[in-house]
Design a protein around this motif. Structure first.
Motif, PDB file in Angstrom:
ATOM      1  N   ALA A   1      -6.865   2.794   5.785  1.00  0.00           N
ATOM      2  CA  ALA A   1      -6.895   1.700   6.519  1.00  0.00           C
ATOM      3  C   ALA A   1      -5.516   0.810   5.962  1.00  0.00           C
ATOM      4  O   ALA A   1      -5.238   1.041   4.643  1.00  0.00           O
ATOM      5  N   SER A   2      -4.970   0.179   6.822  1.00  0.00           N
ATOM      6  CA  SER A   2      -3.914  -0.785   6.280  1.00  0.00           C
ATOM      7  C   SER A   2      -4.416  -2.117   5.755  1.00  0.00           C
ATOM      8  O   SER A   2      -5.565  -2.344   5.720  1.00  0.00           O
ATOM      9  N   ILE A   3      -3.567  -2.802   5.201  1.00  0.00           N
ATOM     10  CA  ILE A   3      -3.878  -4.054   4.460  1.00  0.00           C
ATOM     11  C   ILE A   3      -4.466  -4.902   5.487  1.00  0.00           C
ATOM     12  O   ILE A   3      -5.563  -5.601   5.370  1.00  0.00           O
TER      13      ILE A   3
ATOM     14  N   ALA B   1      -6.099  -4.017   8.061  1.00  0.00           N
ATOM     15  CA  ALA B   1      -7.181  -3.323   8.543  1.00  0.00           C
ATOM     16  C   ALA B   1      -8.434  -3.834   7.372  1.00  0.00           C
ATOM     17  O   ALA B   1      -9.595  -3.909   8.004  1.00  0.00           O
ATOM     18  N   LEU B   2      -7.895  -3.529   6.209  1.00  0.00           N
ATOM     19  CA  LEU B   2      -8.912  -3.842   5.358  1.00  0.00           C
ATOM     20  C   LEU B   2      -9.457  -5.444   5.521  1.00  0.00           C
ATOM     21  O   LEU B   2     -10.721  -5.779   5.179  1.00  0.00           O
ATOM     22  N   ALA B   3      -8.391  -6.460   5.471  1.00  0.00           N
ATOM     23  CA  ALA B   3      -8.890  -7.774   5.778  1.00  0.00           C
ATOM     24  C   ALA B   3      -9.602  -7.926   7.113  1.00  0.00           C
ATOM     25  O   ALA B   3     -10.781  -8.778   7.013  1.00  0.00           O
ATOM     26  N   ASN B   4      -9.352  -7.326   8.049  1.00  0.00           N
ATOM     27  CA  ASN B   4     -10.140  -7.529   9.241  1.00  0.00           C
ATOM     28  C   ASN B   4     -11.541  -7.029   9.103  1.00  0.00           C
ATOM     29  O   ASN B   4     -12.276  -7.607   9.505  1.00  0.00           O
ATOM     30  N   SER B   5     -11.624  -5.822   8.258  1.00  0.00           N
ATOM     31  CA  SER B   5     -12.877  -5.384   8.310  1.00  0.00           C
ATOM     32  C   SER B   5     -13.815  -6.147   7.500  1.00  0.00           C
ATOM     33  O   SER B   5     -15.156  -6.176   7.465  1.00  0.00           O
ATOM     34  N   LEU B   6     -13.322  -6.832   6.291  1.00  0.00           N
ATOM     35  CA  LEU B   6     -13.996  -7.765   5.578  1.00  0.00           C
ATOM     36  C   LEU B   6     -14.438  -9.019   6.355  1.00  0.00           C
ATOM     37  O   LEU B   6     -15.895  -9.512   6.372  1.00  0.00           O
ATOM     38  N   ARG B   7     -13.680  -9.384   7.244  1.00  0.00           N
ATOM     39  CA  ARG B   7     -14.138 -10.427   8.259  1.00  0.00           C
ATOM     40  C   ARG B   7     -15.238  -9.884   9.286  1.00  0.00           C
ATOM     41  O   ARG B   7     -15.988 -11.041   9.564  1.00  0.00           O
ATOM     42  N   THR B   8     -14.996  -8.835   9.506  1.00  0.00           N
ATOM     43  CA  THR B   8     -16.002  -8.458  10.779  1.00  0.00           C
ATOM     44  C   THR B   8     -17.506  -8.323   9.942  1.00  0.00           C
ATOM     45  O   THR B   8     -18.332  -8.768  10.412  1.00  0.00           O
TER      46      THR B   8
ATOM     47  N   GLN C   1      -3.405   0.451  -3.927  1.00  0.00           N
ATOM     48  CA  GLN C   1      -2.532   1.602  -3.596  1.00  0.00           C
ATOM     49  C   GLN C   1      -1.478   1.118  -2.498  1.00  0.00           C
ATOM     50  O   GLN C   1      -0.349   1.212  -2.551  1.00  0.00           O
ATOM     51  N   LEU C   2      -2.145   0.236  -1.385  1.00  0.00           N
ATOM     52  CA  LEU C   2      -0.991  -0.333  -0.410  1.00  0.00           C
ATOM     53  C   LEU C   2      -0.151  -1.430  -0.976  1.00  0.00           C
ATOM     54  O   LEU C   2       0.897  -1.526  -0.831  1.00  0.00           O
TER      55      LEU C   2
ATOM     56  N   GLY D   1      -1.860 -16.141   8.870  1.00  0.00           N
ATOM     57  CA  GLY D   1      -1.809 -16.060   7.315  1.00  0.00           C
ATOM     58  C   GLY D   1      -1.768 -14.594   6.969  1.00  0.00           C
ATOM     59  O   GLY D   1      -1.071 -14.319   6.061  1.00  0.00           O
ATOM     60  N   ALA D   2      -2.477 -13.747   7.806  1.00  0.00           N
ATOM     61  CA  ALA D   2      -2.395 -12.147   7.361  1.00  0.00           C
ATOM     62  C   ALA D   2      -0.870 -11.855   7.429  1.00  0.00           C
ATOM     63  O   ALA D   2      -0.515 -11.110   6.477  1.00  0.00           O
ATOM     64  N   THR D   3      -0.215 -11.890   8.576  1.00  0.00           N
ATOM     65  CA  THR D   3       1.187 -11.619   8.923  1.00  0.00           C
ATOM     66  C   THR D   3       2.084 -12.067   7.746  1.00  0.00           C
ATOM     67  O   THR D   3       2.961 -11.620   7.044  1.00  0.00           O
ATOM     68  N   ARG D   4       1.822 -13.559   7.434  1.00  0.00           N
ATOM     69  CA  ARG D   4       2.805 -14.051   6.823  1.00  0.00           C
ATOM     70  C   ARG D   4       2.658 -13.662   5.225  1.00  0.00           C
ATOM     71  O   ARG D   4       3.777 -13.412   4.405  1.00  0.00           O
TER      72      ARG D   4
END
Lengths: 181, 181
Positions: free
Chosen positions: B74-76, B78-85, B121-122, B168-171
């Motif tokens: 997972a990318s950063i 993706a990690l954030a998105n899966s937490l939100r999901t 790691q990321l 927020g995520a991209t910035r």
DNA sequence: ACCTGAACACCGTTCAAGT
DNA sequence: ACCTGAACACCGTTCAAGT
């Protein structure tokens, strides 16, 4: 012959705020509040509809106190820092307002209309009208999340928490400044 | 002659997790849990020391489930998105783990050792060893704060919440990439 | 060895009765 | 008009008594 009032909404809310910090939200019982203001629990219902309404009044008083602290000239960093300072003085009230348990009242505006206005003004200068709200939300979310983790002992991987705060604050402000439009 | 077991720790924790989402933390009473597993409240104490220990088991089960969802690649984002999901599927459990009321158990590691490892790691790749932990904390704090505000109706100034998340995520990821050393 | 009813010390809340 | 004790329906938790 009417009896003179033996307490007041103000005294009740003040007692509740003290108990909140001393014993946590669970410690804010109607009995404990009543004892502190020198009355029996049933008497509280003459001034406050219910315990949950009382908790709501505590949250509103907290927001009010927070608003008063915001200097009109504060920078983004100063706003974030003052939020963090407040969280250390009144951790329980801070959490009640910023990350309330379900059932507790919703905090109005980002963190009080006054701070929210000032923050929006600053982000407008930084990123422009179009993304001002999104930028404000990014900062508020980061600060609230950081402080909440700090209060809950979420930083248990070692490292310096002070450094992490400074790192996050400067990087986020810098990131918002680097706009592509 | 020993009676056969009529329930189990697993069944109890499952019932508690269901009640948590259905009725909130306050709805997780020993009586409600007992009824759901088909037993009387006092019997629960054969398997679980106390209500607060039960809540702790629920928090740990939640962390475990969260860990399982994290893809090793997972990318950063993706990690954030899966937490939100996850927060939308199990809002009450999410809040219990990420922004617990005082008294609830502390969540270990940033958000489960597995996600925490991958995130570190990321960020190590992104900002280098020296600031990897601080960067991970910045992202975790932002995501946790954002989601918590979203769940609590904290975004009441209009605007598109989806846009604010993407912004927020991209910035933040971009900001971390712009390193000066 | 597990389960239960009864009991205890608490809750929030209501209400009739006191002043 | 305010305050109170008593009461109600809940909590979490303990424990002796049942099987």
């Amino acid at each position: 012959m009417p009896t003179p009032d033996r307490t007041s909404v103000d005294a009740i809310v003040t007692a509740a705020r003290e108990l909140l910090e001393e014993d946590g939200l669970a410690g804010v019982t109607m009995q404990a509040v009543a004892e502190r203001v020198g009355v029996r629990a049933p008497s509280l219902y003459k001034r406050v509809e219910s315990r949950s309404r009382l908790i709501q009044l505590v949250a509103e008083a907290t927001l009010g106190e927070l608003a008063v602290r915001v200097e009109p000239e504060a920078s983004i960093l100063a706003l974030a820092n003052s939020l963090r300072t407040f969280s250390k003085e009144r951790p329980a009230a801070f959490q009640l307002v910023m990350t309330p348990p379900p059932g507790a009242p919703v905090a109005r505006a980002e963190f009080g209309a006054r701070a929210s206005d000032r923050l929006l003004q600053l982000t407008r200068d930084l990123v422009g009208e179009r993304h001002a709200l999104e930028a404000a939300r990014t900062i508020t979310a980061w600060a609230a999340g950081f402080i909440s983790m700090e209060l809950n002992g979420g930083f248990n991987l070692g490292g310096d928490v002070e450094d992490a705060w400074a790192f996050g604050a400067t990087r986020i402000v810098a990131a918002l400044g680097n706009v592509d439009e």
